[in-house]
Design an enzyme around this catalytic site. Structure first.
Site, PDB file in Angstrom:
ATOM      1  N   GLY A  78       0.854  -1.181   0.000  1.00  6.70           N
ATOM      2  CA  GLY A  78       0.000   0.000   0.000  1.00  6.70           C
ATOM      3  C   GLY A  78       0.885   1.224   0.000  1.00  6.70           C
ATOM      4  O   GLY A  78       2.111   1.125  -0.062  1.00  6.70           O
ATOM      5  N   GLY A 115       5.175  -0.119 -11.232  1.00  4.99           N
ATOM      6  CA  GLY A 115       4.001   0.222 -12.029  1.00  4.99           C
ATOM      7  C   GLY A 115       3.385   1.533 -11.576  1.00  4.99           C
ATOM      8  O   GLY A 115       4.011   2.292 -10.819  1.00  4.99           O
ATOM      9  N   THR A 118       3.469   2.190  -7.688  1.00 11.15           N
ATOM     10  CA  THR A 118       4.813   2.446  -7.147  1.00 11.15           C
ATOM     11  C   THR A 118       5.347   3.788  -7.649  1.00 11.15           C
ATOM     12  O   THR A 118       5.986   4.539  -6.904  1.00 11.15           O
ATOM     13  CB  THR A 118       5.765   1.301  -7.564  1.00 11.15           C
ATOM     14  OG1 THR A 118       5.196   0.070  -7.117  1.00 11.15           O
ATOM     15  CG2 THR A 118       7.147   1.460  -6.970  1.00 11.15           C
ATOM     16  N   THR A 138       5.069  -2.823 -16.155  1.00 14.62           N
ATOM     17  CA  THR A 138       3.815  -3.555 -15.970  1.00 14.62           C
ATOM     18  C   THR A 138       3.555  -4.398 -17.210  1.00 14.62           C
ATOM     19  O   THR A 138       3.761  -3.929 -18.334  1.00 14.62           O
ATOM     20  CB  THR A 138       2.583  -2.642 -15.748  1.00 14.62           C
ATOM     21  OG1 THR A 138       1.403  -3.445 -15.869  1.00 14.62           O
ATOM     22  CG2 THR A 138       2.489  -1.501 -16.736  1.00 14.62           C
ATOM     23  N   ASP A 140       0.718  -5.072 -18.092  1.00 17.68           N
ATOM     24  CA  ASP A 140      -0.525  -4.532 -18.671  1.00 17.68           C
ATOM     25  C   ASP A 140      -0.266  -3.456 -19.730  1.00 17.68           C
ATOM     26  O   ASP A 140      -1.156  -3.124 -20.504  1.00 17.68           O
ATOM     27  CB  ASP A 140      -1.400  -3.931 -17.569  1.00 17.68           C
ATOM     28  CG  ASP A 140      -1.991  -4.982 -16.645  1.00 17.68           C
ATOM     29  OD1 ASP A 140      -1.715  -6.175 -16.848  1.00 17.68           O
ATOM     30  OD2 ASP A 140      -2.733  -4.601 -15.720  1.00 17.68           O
ATOM     31  N   GLU A 235      -9.180  -9.553 -18.011  1.00 13.28           N
ATOM     32  CA  GLU A 235      -9.796  -9.756 -16.684  1.00 13.28           C
ATOM     33  C   GLU A 235     -10.658  -8.569 -16.251  1.00 13.28           C
ATOM     34  O   GLU A 235     -11.587  -8.718 -15.471  1.00 13.28           O
ATOM     35  CB  GLU A 235      -8.706 -10.007 -15.634  1.00 13.28           C
ATOM     36  CG  GLU A 235      -7.773  -8.813 -15.496  1.00 13.28           C
ATOM     37  CD  GLU A 235      -6.661  -8.979 -14.483  1.00 13.28           C
ATOM     38  OE1 GLU A 235      -6.700  -9.909 -13.678  1.00 13.28           O
ATOM     39  OE2 GLU A 235      -5.741  -8.142 -14.517  1.00 13.28           O
TER      40      GLU A 235
HETATM   41  O1  F6P Z   1      -0.803  -4.907 -12.968  1.00 13.74           O
HETATM   42  C1  F6P Z   1      -0.326  -6.125 -13.359  1.00 13.74           C
HETATM   43  C2  F6P Z   1      -1.272  -7.227 -12.936  1.00 13.74           C
HETATM   44  O2  F6P Z   1      -0.717  -8.426 -13.383  1.00 13.74           O
HETATM   45  C3  F6P Z   1      -2.715  -7.061 -13.387  1.00 13.74           C
HETATM   46  O3  F6P Z   1      -2.903  -7.467 -14.710  1.00 13.74           O
HETATM   47  C4  F6P Z   1      -3.444  -7.896 -12.385  1.00 13.74           C
HETATM   48  O4  F6P Z   1      -4.792  -7.469 -12.203  1.00 13.74           O
HETATM   49  C5  F6P Z   1      -2.676  -7.654 -11.136  1.00 13.74           C
HETATM   50  O5  F6P Z   1      -1.362  -7.312 -11.522  1.00 13.74           O
HETATM   51  C6  F6P Z   1      -2.670  -8.846 -10.216  1.00 13.74           C
HETATM   52  O6  F6P Z   1      -1.965  -8.505  -9.082  1.00 13.74           O
HETATM   53  P1  F6P Z   1      -1.635  -9.535  -7.906  1.00 13.74           P
HETATM   54  O7  F6P Z   1      -0.588 -10.467  -8.403  1.00 13.74           O
HETATM   55  O8  F6P Z   1      -1.128  -8.660  -6.837  1.00 13.74           O
HETATM   56  O9  F6P Z   1      -2.911 -10.233  -7.576  1.00 13.74           O
END
Ligand code: F6P
Length: 360
Positions: A78, A115, A118, A138, A140, A235
């Site tokens: 966080g 990302g 951070t 990232t 994403d 997702e």
């Molecule tokens: O931001 C990258 C990512 O892989 C997202 O695509 C996904 O929603 C998230 O991280 C998942 O995070 P964690 O591994 O903390 O559940």
């Protein structure tokens, strides 16, 4: 400002293939410029107490170029600006302790690899007086100001390979295969892997979908003689008038976990088309393993540029890919925003012109 001779480096947020390649490039470039690098463990947590950092030289980073994950560890605790911690002097803001430790450790600057979350924290520390440079990371690929983040290419490659493999079972069984890929707020992985893998429907957060439209496209394929279909779902995709599918709301870092939309789309399409359907969630497999050569190169260029910016005192910046160059952008211009897939993006338009539905 006196020259930097002691540089801290840390990785925050979810891991992405290429993190170690950045660390290696920073450490080697810094070493050759007479700068000592201190690897800080587990993101900003490593700046809470002594003993959670180690000197990194060329020997310590030998062999890590091709490794996934991060040798420094990472954590999603966080925002240090929102968290109190208890110290020998009593309860104090986590951020205050980090700033104290930065000075106690004799650091002159930080390279923060992370990302959007951070980098936003890094920007707050920069505003509080810590000289630092950010490196965007990232899978994403949704960080504003950089055409690519390292990790994205590897994730797209992996997802494309998975779609290729699912084609065989889809075709053999005349099934609809639904593949859920990562992409919390942006559909870059779904779009790129979907097109590269020849998907028939691609559902992304930027375009709320209508399942009836997707089902009609699948029926049309059946009428044309293709008895199977591949549907790729990010997702974070959600139906028109609906909301993203959440796995749980309670998380230490207050970020909701997404998941389940693939299964929902799978059930809905079975109902609407009467076809046999199956769903697969690629999940964290997309973040693991060896980075592609593209990601290794991008990560290496980012690391080299970060050290150059540190050396010339260009703090409060983020390295960025503006093909063919690696440039610096002010952190204040990039944090707190999301780079979404534009509706008029050529790849999206081309996919549509070839018959791929986005459910709109
Ligand atoms: O931001 C990258 C990512 O892989 C997202 O695509 C996904 O929603 C998230 O991280 C998942 O995070 P964690 O591994 O903390 O559940």
């Amino acid at each position: 400002m006196p020259p930097v001779t002691r540089l801290g480096i840390l990785t925050g947020g979810g891991d992405a293939p290429g993190l170690n390649a950045v660390i290696r490039a920073v450490v080697k470039s810094a070493f050759n410029s007479g700068i000592e690098c201190l690897g800080i463990e587990d993101s900003f947590d490593g700046l809470l107490e002594p003993g959670r950092s180690r000197v990194l030289g060329p020997r310590e980073v030998t062999g890590i170029l091709r490794l996934g994950g991060t040798i420094l560890g990472t954590i999603n605790r966080g925002n240090p600006y929102d968290l109190p911690i208890s110290t020998s002097d009593g309860i104090k803001p986590y951020s205050e302790r980090v700033i104290e430790m930065f000075h106690e450790m004799g650091l002159h600057a930080l390279v923060v690899i992370g990302g959007d979350g951070t980098l936003a924290i890094a920007h707050q520390f920069f505003q509080a007086g810590i000289p630092l440079v950010g490196v965007p990371k990232t899978i994403d690929n949704d960080i504003v100001g950089t055409t690519n983040c390292f990790g994205f290419d590897t994730a797209v490659d992996f997802a494309t390979d998975a779609i290729d493999r699912l084609h065989t079972t889809a075709e053999a069984h005349h099934r609809v295969m639904v593949v859920e890929v990562m992409g919390r707020y942006a559909g870059w992985i779904a779009l790129y892997a979907g097109v590269a893998g020849g998907a028939d429907a691609i559902l992304i957060p930027e375009i709320p979908f209508d399942l009836a439209i997707v089902a009609e496209r699948l029926r049309e394929r059946d009428r044309l003689g293709a008895k199977f279909s591949i549907v790729v779902v990010a997702e974070g995709a959600f139906p028109r008038g609906g909301t993203p599918s959440l796995l749980d709301r309670e998380r230490h870092d207050r970020v909701e976990r997404l998941g389940g939309i693939g299964a929902l789309v799978c059930e809905g399409l079975a109902r609407e088309t009467g076809k046999e359907t199956r769903s697969v969630v690629l999940g964290h497999l997309q973040r693991g393993g060896t980075p592609t050569s593209f990601d290794r190169l991008l990560a290496t260029r980012f690391g080299g540029k970060a050290v150059e910016l540190v050396r010339c005192g260009a703090f409060g910046t983020m390295v960025a890919f503006a093909p063919p160059d690696i440039i610096a952008r002010p952190l204040k211009d990039v944090v707190g925003k999301t780079k979404n897939v534009p509706r008029d993006f050529d790849l999206l338009q081309t996919a549509k012109s070839m018959g791929v539905t986005f459910g709109d």
